[in-house]
Design an enzyme around this catalytic site. Sequence first.
Site, PDB file in Angstrom:
ATOM      1  N   HIS A  95     -15.333 -60.839 -28.579  1.00 21.52           N
ATOM      2  CA  HIS A  95     -15.370 -61.685 -27.381  1.00 21.52           C
ATOM      3  C   HIS A  95     -14.160 -62.623 -27.327  1.00 21.52           C
ATOM      4  O   HIS A  95     -13.612 -62.876 -26.254  1.00 21.52           O
ATOM      5  CB  HIS A  95     -16.663 -62.488 -27.333  1.00 21.52           C
ATOM      6  CG  HIS A  95     -17.886 -61.636 -27.240  1.00 21.52           C
ATOM      7  ND1 HIS A  95     -19.164 -62.149 -27.325  1.00 21.52           N
ATOM      8  CD2 HIS A  95     -18.038 -60.295 -27.081  1.00 21.52           C
ATOM      9  CE1 HIS A  95     -20.040 -61.162 -27.221  1.00 21.52           C
ATOM     10  NE2 HIS A  95     -19.375 -60.028 -27.069  1.00 21.52           N
ATOM     11  N   HIS A 277     -20.358 -55.938 -19.558  1.00 17.51           N
ATOM     12  CA  HIS A 277     -20.175 -56.416 -20.929  1.00 17.51           C
ATOM     13  C   HIS A 277     -19.584 -55.328 -21.816  1.00 17.51           C
ATOM     14  O   HIS A 277     -18.800 -55.625 -22.728  1.00 17.51           O
ATOM     15  CB  HIS A 277     -21.495 -56.912 -21.528  1.00 17.51           C
ATOM     16  CG  HIS A 277     -21.283 -57.563 -22.861  1.00 17.51           C
ATOM     17  ND1 HIS A 277     -20.844 -58.868 -22.985  1.00 17.51           N
ATOM     18  CD2 HIS A 277     -21.382 -57.071 -24.115  1.00 17.51           C
ATOM     19  CE1 HIS A 277     -20.694 -59.163 -24.270  1.00 17.51           C
ATOM     20  NE2 HIS A 277     -21.012 -58.084 -24.980  1.00 17.51           N
ATOM     21  N   ASP A 281     -16.313 -55.839 -24.132  1.00 12.70           N
ATOM     22  CA  ASP A 281     -16.196 -55.464 -25.544  1.00 12.70           C
ATOM     23  C   ASP A 281     -15.032 -54.514 -25.778  1.00 12.70           C
ATOM     24  O   ASP A 281     -14.289 -54.643 -26.768  1.00 12.70           O
ATOM     25  CB  ASP A 281     -17.489 -54.795 -26.021  1.00 12.70           C
ATOM     26  CG  ASP A 281     -18.563 -55.790 -26.420  1.00 12.70           C
ATOM     27  OD1 ASP A 281     -18.261 -56.995 -26.545  1.00 12.70           O
ATOM     28  OD2 ASP A 281     -19.717 -55.365 -26.610  1.00 12.70           O
ATOM     29  N   HIS A 304     -18.285 -50.118 -30.155  1.00  9.41           N
ATOM     30  CA  HIS A 304     -17.282 -50.607 -31.102  1.00  9.41           C
ATOM     31  C   HIS A 304     -16.688 -49.483 -31.939  1.00  9.41           C
ATOM     32  O   HIS A 304     -15.484 -49.471 -32.209  1.00  9.41           O
ATOM     33  CB  HIS A 304     -17.898 -51.674 -32.005  1.00  9.41           C
ATOM     34  CG  HIS A 304     -18.352 -52.895 -31.268  1.00  9.41           C
ATOM     35  ND1 HIS A 304     -17.491 -53.654 -30.506  1.00  9.41           N
ATOM     36  CD2 HIS A 304     -19.580 -53.484 -31.162  1.00  9.41           C
ATOM     37  CE1 HIS A 304     -18.159 -54.668 -29.964  1.00  9.41           C
ATOM     38  NE2 HIS A 304     -19.418 -54.573 -30.353  1.00  9.41           N
TER      39      HIS A 304
END
Length: 321
Positions: A95, A277, A281, A304
């Site tokens: 973030h 979101h 990311d 991720h």
Amino acid sequence: MKNNPLPEIPLAGAVSRTVFQQTLACAVTCSGRGLHSGQEVHVRFVPAQANTGIRFRRVDHPEAMDIPALAEYVIHTERTTVLGLEGQSVATVEHSLAALWAMEIDNAVVEIDGPEMPIFDGSSKVYIETLQAAGIQKQQEERRYLTIAEPLTVMDSKRSSVVVASPSEQFGLECRIDFQSKQVPGGKFLLRDSQQFIAELAHARTFVFFHELEYLLDQGLIKGGDLDCALVFAEHPVPEQKMQRLRSRFGAEKLSGNSIGLLNSGLPRFSDEPLRHKVLDACGDLALVGRRIKGFISVDRPGHSINVAFARKLRELYGHD
């Protein structure tokens, strides 16, 4: 997966403009709790010389060392991105890295006195506001870019994730999600530049499905999390006993009273907040390339693991700093 590069628009008589690196005009601080550790930490964003890049520094260690924000220093990607070097690590960096990218800051040292960056409200909002308060200082060195020269595909068959990249003089990041869930519908979002990030993505909070939340609680994780920093979706009715557990842990006033769908009492900030979101990311993870990217990137089912794998591949192909 369809790849739709941004159209190139030729400008008659256009003159190339030199873009210089940037750092912060002054040091600035913020404080908050880590999502998983629950530990209160203090963060200080410090100006850095040209060509330094972004570095994290654990100032609570007697021999604090700088951990470069580069893909090869990622040591963990399960639910968060963790950087580490010689036994020192910093978790949940995505973030803050997304905010640094959006503010177009090339060089800075992020000092932290604990193991995990603060979660705040689960978005990049506080980080953006903190960096805006510091202001920007232009530097004398030209900005360095990573230019994608030819088509590239990176896949993660375990998670059904795919990244397809192609050459483009303009940056573009398109993300698609598909959780096969009625509560979190699929969709896609195209990000073109940093100003769009600040206006349309920075406020998007993280999210979790109830069955994942239950597992995290059972494992003693998310000690610093609550329903102010994450949207919680239930795909099936939650039994009353389990709802009572949530009331005891987070407070009854933060629950909507629903046993299916969005369990938070507040409304989403966007109708597609989970999708936004995921793009947020991805921006933070792709910042681990170490340079601003020139190219069009399309990610199907971002996460991720695939984000960082792609950043690593770019660094392998186009050299290290």
